[in-house]
Design a protein around this motif. Structure first.
Motif, short mmCIF file in Angstrom:
data_model
loop_
_atom_site.label_atom_id
_atom_site.label_comp_id
_atom_site.label_asym_id
_atom_site.label_seq_id
_atom_site.Cartn_x
_atom_site.Cartn_y
_atom_site.Cartn_z
N VAL A 1 0.79 -1.24 0.08
CA VAL A 1 0.01 -0.02 0.16
C VAL A 1 1.00 1.27 0.12
N GLY A 2 0.84 2.13 -1.11
CA GLY A 2 1.42 3.21 -1.08
C GLY A 2 0.64 4.64 -0.75
N VAL A 3 1.12 5.59 0.11
CA VAL A 3 0.44 6.58 0.59
C VAL A 3 1.12 7.79 -0.33
N HIS A 4 0.73 8.13 -1.32
CA HIS A 4 1.37 9.28 -2.21
C HIS A 4 0.70 10.70 -1.98
N ILE A 5 1.82 11.42 -1.83
CA ILE A 5 1.41 12.64 -1.23
C ILE A 5 1.87 13.83 -2.28
N ALA A 6 1.33 14.73 -2.71
CA ALA A 6 1.65 15.88 -3.53
C ALA A 6 3.17 16.32 -3.28
N ASP A 7 4.09 16.18 -4.39
CA ASP A 7 5.47 16.84 -3.87
C ASP A 7 5.52 18.53 -4.06
N VAL A 8 5.05 19.29 -3.22
CA VAL A 8 4.97 20.50 -3.28
C VAL A 8 6.46 20.91 -3.09
N SER A 9 7.05 20.48 -2.32
CA SER A 9 8.75 21.06 -1.88
C SER A 9 9.47 20.78 -3.28
N HIS A 10 9.01 19.85 -4.30
CA HIS A 10 9.70 20.18 -5.52
C HIS A 10 9.45 21.43 -6.39
N TYR A 11 8.47 21.89 -6.12
CA TYR A 11 7.86 23.05 -6.90
C TYR A 11 7.99 24.42 -6.04
N VAL A 12 8.06 24.34 -4.85
CA VAL A 12 8.15 25.41 -3.93
C VAL A 12 9.41 25.49 -3.36
N PHE B 1 -5.12 5.43 6.72
CA PHE B 1 -3.80 5.43 5.98
C PHE B 1 -3.12 6.77 6.09
N MET B 2 -3.71 7.85 6.34
CA MET B 2 -2.90 9.14 6.43
C MET B 2 -2.11 9.15 7.76
N LEU B 3 -3.04 8.51 8.79
CA LEU B 3 -2.35 8.28 10.24
C LEU B 3 -1.22 7.38 10.26
N LEU B 4 -1.34 6.72 9.46
CA LEU B 4 -0.07 5.40 9.39
C LEU B 4 1.10 6.25 8.63
N ALA B 5 0.97 6.93 7.72
CA ALA B 5 2.24 7.71 6.95
C ALA B 5 2.87 8.47 7.87
N ASN B 6 2.05 9.59 8.49
CA ASN B 6 2.31 10.38 9.44
C ASN B 6 2.95 9.96 10.71
N ARG B 7 2.67 8.72 11.30
CA ARG B 7 3.20 8.28 12.24
C ARG B 7 4.41 7.45 11.83
N LYS B 8 4.65 6.84 10.77
CA LYS B 8 5.69 6.20 10.44
C LYS B 8 6.88 7.06 10.06
N VAL B 9 6.48 8.06 9.43
CA VAL B 9 7.49 9.12 9.02
C VAL B 9 8.24 9.58 10.02
N ALA B 10 7.41 10.04 11.21
CA ALA B 10 7.87 10.68 12.40
C ALA B 10 8.89 9.71 13.18
N GLU B 11 8.51 8.19 13.26
CA GLU B 11 9.16 7.09 13.79
C GLU B 11 10.46 7.10 13.06
N HIS C 1 2.99 15.92 10.81
CA HIS C 1 2.02 16.08 9.59
C HIS C 1 2.78 16.18 8.13
N PHE C 2 2.45 15.00 7.35
CA PHE C 2 3.05 14.88 6.12
C PHE C 2 2.32 14.80 4.86
N THR C 3 1.01 14.54 5.15
CA THR C 3 0.04 14.22 4.21
C THR C 3 -0.90 15.40 3.55
N SER C 4 -0.72 16.63 3.86
CA SER C 4 -1.27 17.75 3.31
C SER C 4 -0.42 18.78 2.74
N PRO C 5 0.45 18.78 1.97
CA PRO C 5 1.35 20.05 1.90
C PRO C 5 0.75 21.18 0.91
N ILE C 6 -0.37 20.68 0.22
CA ILE C 6 -1.04 21.80 -0.46
C ILE C 6 -1.71 22.79 0.52
#
Length: 718
Positions: free
Chosen positions: A290-301, A451-461, A560-565
């Motif tokens: 399962v992939g949680v894919h988040i818009a790569d805002v930091s590539h553009y901003v 699934f957003m909670l999962l991504a946020n938690r695991k990135v922080a860990e 908080h990793f999942t809503s950079p827009i």
């Protein structure tokens, strides 16, 4: 001699003299010694010092310990803090020193300080048993200089009446500074001067918002009131417009390619900014990827670009009743960055191998390219979950099953489940409310959330494990403290009166009993009031580099990793994660802590603006229903009245105690009720009452009710 001097000079000398005593350990000094330490040897200055010492001794600042020798009566006479205005013109100063209590400032001693200003105050010596009082001596930093409000024009001058209830001074507008504003129009005014002896500040109109009562005018006024700009600067729009749509082969080569993997988004039906997507595929070993894919805002901003500075200043997107004010220009938020279907998009991803019990076998974080196959609305995804649609049914049902297992595990570990209702409006083409309804949260919403909670938690860990012990890596965490013990005990005592027990022995027991309470009250008339009070007893979540845990979710590490827009902290989280993945050195924690503080402040302002827009629409809706009767529930009690939420439409208004004629009622704060002094009749938080809509003030976003009868019949008499 000193009496001829201005009050300002007296204040300055009082402060200088006090500083001398503090610096010298409060050693007894005469006026000549004070003058010498201030390097002031002219006769006039010495006379002023002599007179200030005498006068301020009478006022209680100094004490004369022997003939002609003085000391400070109490050290730490000057403090800095933030102004919190009250409706009568007095204020409380919230000191920056956390060990100091709030200090009361009488109206005439507030001077030109405004709500939210950072000020220096002089604290009077406290008489035994009395609270500390003070006087503002210097404005260190203004909270804001621009206000929204109403223009009132007369023949020779104009006044501006601010909307902000805590801005108690009207602003004088010279006619030549109206800049096109007309009598009765809503506008934005900026304070340009405030002469020392003047009661009112002087200002200029910076923008005309339009006719009072028009939807666009009122929504823009709310945004301006909370400090959100109404448009992007030209240089920011120009930078956004120069970003190409095309993704180069060179960029694709740097990323993991998910374009051939089934991927979809699930969002509200009217959403345009798609932050997140989910990919799913079966693995040969029987597990799932399962992939949680988040818009790569930091590539553009890019850091320190006009786009980045504007996004940081705004901090977040703002969601009013009828519009979204995006953090990023539409070209990015709805276009280049948005994970629209059937388009290649750049992402930052958290990819997990999960077994059938939702246990994580492996995890991977990095930059990717995706291609969304389908854009689901929550309603469409719910149709699949309920068996009414077959589109990607197998995959969505597996994801829903995994989400259920993760959710169950989260609650077993001590997470707290608060299901609050969200009010939505049906609007006509002019933004006028035709109806009110409550948005329902179903499994499709929870699936994405888990699934957003999962991504946020695991990135922080991942970050936390990467920098162990003294090598802790600076990161942006979303943290949530345990509730204040006294507040929680008060809530537990109140809940017990309804027959609910809250076990406060440990964090886990608190969470378990709160969850039981939330299940037990579902559908009962006390549900809203107990849920609301339980949430109020909790601490507020903030962004910080200092702590990592989230009490409400029972996670040791969370970000908080999942809503950079729509959230700037997520952009920071992406940048830092990539920096550490690239082997970068630890970043400056103090710098990032300041960024986190700003993000938390802007988040609160956005929430306040959103609430204000809801309150305005509720008032506008009920304006068409004045005289109508409704059933309601008492949702709040104060010394001046009780708030009632209408059951049918969730609109909230106030019944003022002075308008209840059958008795004289007073507040019983401890038991969340008001009590009639003669007949002892009680109106308790959570009681059902019948009300009539009496009056609506759209400008103040206030609704007044009249009490018809007490439906609860004093059911909870204790």
């Amino acid at each position: 001699m000193v009496k001829k001097k201005t009050a300002h000079i007296i204040q300055v000398f009082s402060q200088l003299i006090s500083d001398i005593f503090e610096k010298n350990g409060n050693k007894a000094l005469n006026y000549k010694q004070v003058a010498a330490k201030l390097s002031l040897q002219d006769a006039e200055s010495r006379d002023i010092i002599k007179e200030v010492l005498k006068d301020e001794t009478k006022n209680g600042l100094f004490k004369e310990v022997e003939m002609g020798k003085f000391q400070l009566k109490e050290l730490k006479t000057f403090l800095t803090g933030v102004v919190s205005m009250t409706s009568d013109g007095s204020a409380f100063i919230i000191p920056e020193d956390e060990f100091e209590k709030d200090i009361y400032i009488a109206p005439r001693k507030v001077k030109t300080a405004l709500n939210g200003d950072r000020v220096k105050i002089y604290v009077f010596a406290k008489n035994k048993g009395k609270r500390k009082e003070g006087e503002v001596v210097e404005i260190l930093e203004r909270a804001k200089m621009e206000f929204t409000g109403l223009v009132k024009v007369s023949e020779n001058f104009a006044f501006f009446i601010p909307d902000d209830k805590k801005m108690l001074r009207d602003i004088f507008i010279p006619l030549e500074q109206l800049n096109g504003a007309k009598h009765g129009e809503k506008a934005i005014a900026k304070i340009t001067d405030w002469p020392e002896e003047a009661k009112n500040p002087i200002g200029t109109i910076t923008r005309v918002l339009g006719v009072q009562g028009e939807n666009n005018t009122e929504m823009n006024a709310i945004l301006a009131e909370y400090g959100f700009p109404l448009q992007f600067p030209d240089e920011v729009e120009d930078e956004a417009n120069q970003i190409p749509d095309e993704i180069t082969e060179e960029e694709i080569a740097k990323r993991k390619d998910f374009r051939q993997v089934l991927t979809f988004t699930i969002d509200p039906v009217d959403a345009k900014d798609f932050d997140d997507a989910i990919s799913f595929q079966y693995l040969d070993n029987g597990n799932y990827e399962v992939g949680v894919h988040i818009a790569d805002v930091s590539h553009y901003v890019l850091p320190d670009s006009p786009l980045d500075k504007e996004a940081f200043d705004r901090g977040t997107s703002v969601y009013l009743v009828d519009r979204v004010i995006p953090m990023l220009p539409e070209r990015l938020s709805n276009g280049v960055c948005s994970l629209r279907p059937k388009e290649d998009k750049l992402c930052f991803s958290a990819v997990f191998e999960l077994d059938k019990e939702a246990n994580i076998i492996t995890e991977w974080f990095g930059r990717t390219i995706i291609h969304s196959d389908r854009r689901f609305s929550y309603e469409e995804a719910q149709e699949v979950i309920e068996g009414n649609s077959k589109e990607y049914a197998e995959e969505i049902l597996i994801l829903n099953d995994l989400a259920y297992k993760m959710r169950d595990r989260k609650f077993k570990h001590g997470a707290i489940s608060f299901e609050t209702s969200e009010v939505k409006f049906k609007l006509d083409e002019n933004g006028k409310p035709l109806g009110v309804y409550v948005k329902e949260r179903k499994d499709a919403h929870k699936l994405i959330e888990d699934f957003m909670l999962l991504a946020n938690r695991k990135v922080a860990e991942f970050i936390a494990k990467k920098g162990k012990g003294k090598n802790k890596l600076t990161y942006v965490y979303r943290t949530h403290d345990a509730p204040n013990e006294q507040t929680l005990l008060s809530f537990a005592a109140f809940a017990s009166k309804f027959g609910y027990k809250i076990n406060t022995k440990s964090d886990k027991e608190i969470a378990r009993s709160l969850n039981h309470l939330m299940e037990d009250v579902e559908g009962k008339k006390e549900q809203n009031v107990l849920t609301s009070l339980a949430i109020r007893s909790m601490a507020k979540a903030i962004y910080t580099t200092k702590k990592t845990s989230h009490y409400g979710l029972a996670f040791d590490f969370y970000t908080h990793f999942t809503s950079p827009i729509r959230r700037y902290p997520d952009v920071m989280a992406h940048r830092l994660l990539q920096h550490y993945l690239d082997g970068g050195q630890n970043v400056n924690a103090e710098h990032y802590e300041k960024l986190c503080l700003h993000a938390s402040q802007m988040e609160k302002k956005a929430a306040d603006a959103e609430r204000a827009s809801v309150k305005y629409k509720q008032a506008e809706y009920l304006e068409e229903n004045i005289g109508r009767e409704y059933d309601g529930i008492i949702s709040g009690v104060t010394e001046w009245g009780m708030y009632v939420e209408i059951i049918e439409n969730k609109c909230e208004g106030m019944i003022r105690l002075r308008d209840i004629s059958d008795d004289f009622y007073v507040l019983d704060e401890k038991n969340y009720c008001i009590i009639g002094q003669r007949k002892k009749k009680k109106y308790q938080l959570g009681d059902e009452v019948k009300i009539m809509v009496r009056k609506v003030d759209l400008a103040k976003r206030q609704i007044d009710f009249t009490l018809i009868q007490d439906k609860a019949k004093n059911e909870w008499d204790f």
